[in-house]
Scaffold this active site. Structure first.
Site, mmCIF file in Angstrom:
data_model
loop_
_atom_site.group_PDB
_atom_site.id
_atom_site.type_symbol
_atom_site.label_atom_id
_atom_site.label_comp_id
_atom_site.label_asym_id
_atom_site.label_seq_id
_atom_site.Cartn_x
_atom_site.Cartn_y
_atom_site.Cartn_z
ATOM 1 N N CYS A 87 0.844 -1.197 0.000
ATOM 2 C CA CYS A 87 0.000 0.000 0.000
ATOM 3 C C CYS A 87 0.885 1.255 0.000
ATOM 4 O O CYS A 87 1.547 1.525 -0.984
ATOM 5 C CB CYS A 87 -0.973 -0.050 1.175
ATOM 6 S SG CYS A 87 -2.400 1.062 0.995
ATOM 7 N N HIS A 195 -3.253 -5.818 1.043
ATOM 8 C CA HIS A 195 -2.568 -6.011 2.326
ATOM 9 C C HIS A 195 -2.460 -7.488 2.699
ATOM 10 O O HIS A 195 -3.332 -8.019 3.391
ATOM 11 C CB HIS A 195 -3.327 -5.279 3.431
ATOM 12 C CG HIS A 195 -3.222 -3.800 3.386
ATOM 13 N ND1 HIS A 195 -2.280 -3.097 4.123
ATOM 14 C CD2 HIS A 195 -3.936 -2.871 2.706
ATOM 15 C CE1 HIS A 195 -2.426 -1.802 3.896
ATOM 16 N NE2 HIS A 195 -3.422 -1.636 3.038
ATOM 17 N N GLU A 197 -0.587 -8.792 4.892
ATOM 18 C CA GLU A 197 -0.413 -8.926 6.340
ATOM 19 C C GLU A 197 -1.740 -8.961 7.084
ATOM 20 O O GLU A 197 -1.798 -9.358 8.256
ATOM 21 C CB GLU A 197 0.475 -7.789 6.879
ATOM 22 C CG GLU A 197 -0.193 -6.440 7.061
ATOM 23 C CD GLU A 197 -0.390 -5.647 5.776
ATOM 24 O OE1 GLU A 197 -0.815 -4.482 5.863
ATOM 25 O OE2 GLU A 197 -0.109 -6.188 4.683
#
EC number: 6.3.5.3
Length: 222
Positions: A87, A195, A197
């Site tokens: 991002c 994302h 994560e």
């Protein structure tokens, strides 16, 4: 498997990045503040997290790309070290010249925060070896400036060299060629808007992001 998560003023996904890194790669992963001029000794992966570094002043990632720690990040990449920018981290990588192109305002000018589907376009990189070619992943996005742009020659080169590693199934932001993630020529730097994560635990609705970290772990072990 030493992992360093870079923190800039305005980073807000740094804790998520650290948690994912500790869960999947390195239980001793730690933060590195943007004013540092060196990475911890033995660093193998640099993780540039999402957020709004420096409040997105000038352009997203523009000031962060010129912060003191980035000279060490660039040197790390030049030595073949792994760099993952997610991002805002992707935006920082383009501003720093580690990846080509730029990220601009979403096509509809709205901030988009939702799970999206990605297709794995290249499963032969150090970041994607745990996936299958064409595999569909569900990974969340959260951005207002994720619209990837590059000149036609750069887009053609990225496509021809297999450097588009993730592509949106249903483009949420207007990115050229539905591009969601790319690697550099050497293949050791990945920038992506979604994302991963936030998709490493079933509790969060998807574990599809784990493949990136599992791929890296395999590469680091070799």
């Amino acid at each position: 498997m030493r992992t360093a998560v870079i923190q800039f003023p305005g980073s807000n996904c740094d804790a998520d990045a650290l948690h994912a890194a500790r869960l999947t790669l390195d239980p001793d992963a730690g933060f590195v503040w943007h004013t540092e001029t060196a990475l911890p000794r033995g660093t193998e992966l640099v993780f540039l997290p999402g957020g709004f570094s420096y409040g997105d002043h000038l352009r997203s990632g523009a000031i962060a790309a010129r912060s003191p720690i980035m000279a060490a990040v660039k040197a790390h990449a030049e030595r073949g070290g792994f760099v993952l920018g997610v991002c805002n981290g992707f935006q920082v990588l383009t501003e720093a010249g580690l990846l080509p192109g730029a990220l601009s305002r979403n096509r509809d000018l709205h901030f988009r925060c939702a799970p999206v589907h990605l297709r794995v376009e290249n499963a032969q990189t150090v970041f994607t070896r745990a996936y299958q070619p064409g595999q569909i992943l569900e990974i969340p996005i959260a951005h207002g400036e994720g619209n990837y742009y590059a000149d036609p020659e750069t887009i053609a080169r990225l496509e021809a060299e297999g450097r588009v590693v993730f592509r949106y199934v249903d483009n949420p932001n207007g990115s050229l060629n539905d591009i969601a993630g790319i690697v550099n020529e050497r293949g050791n730097v990945l920038g992506m808007m979604p994302h991963p994560e936030r998709a490493v635990e079933a509790l969060l609705g998807s574990e599809d992001g784990r493949g990136i970290f599992e791929s890296l772990k395999g590469a680091l072990v070799q």
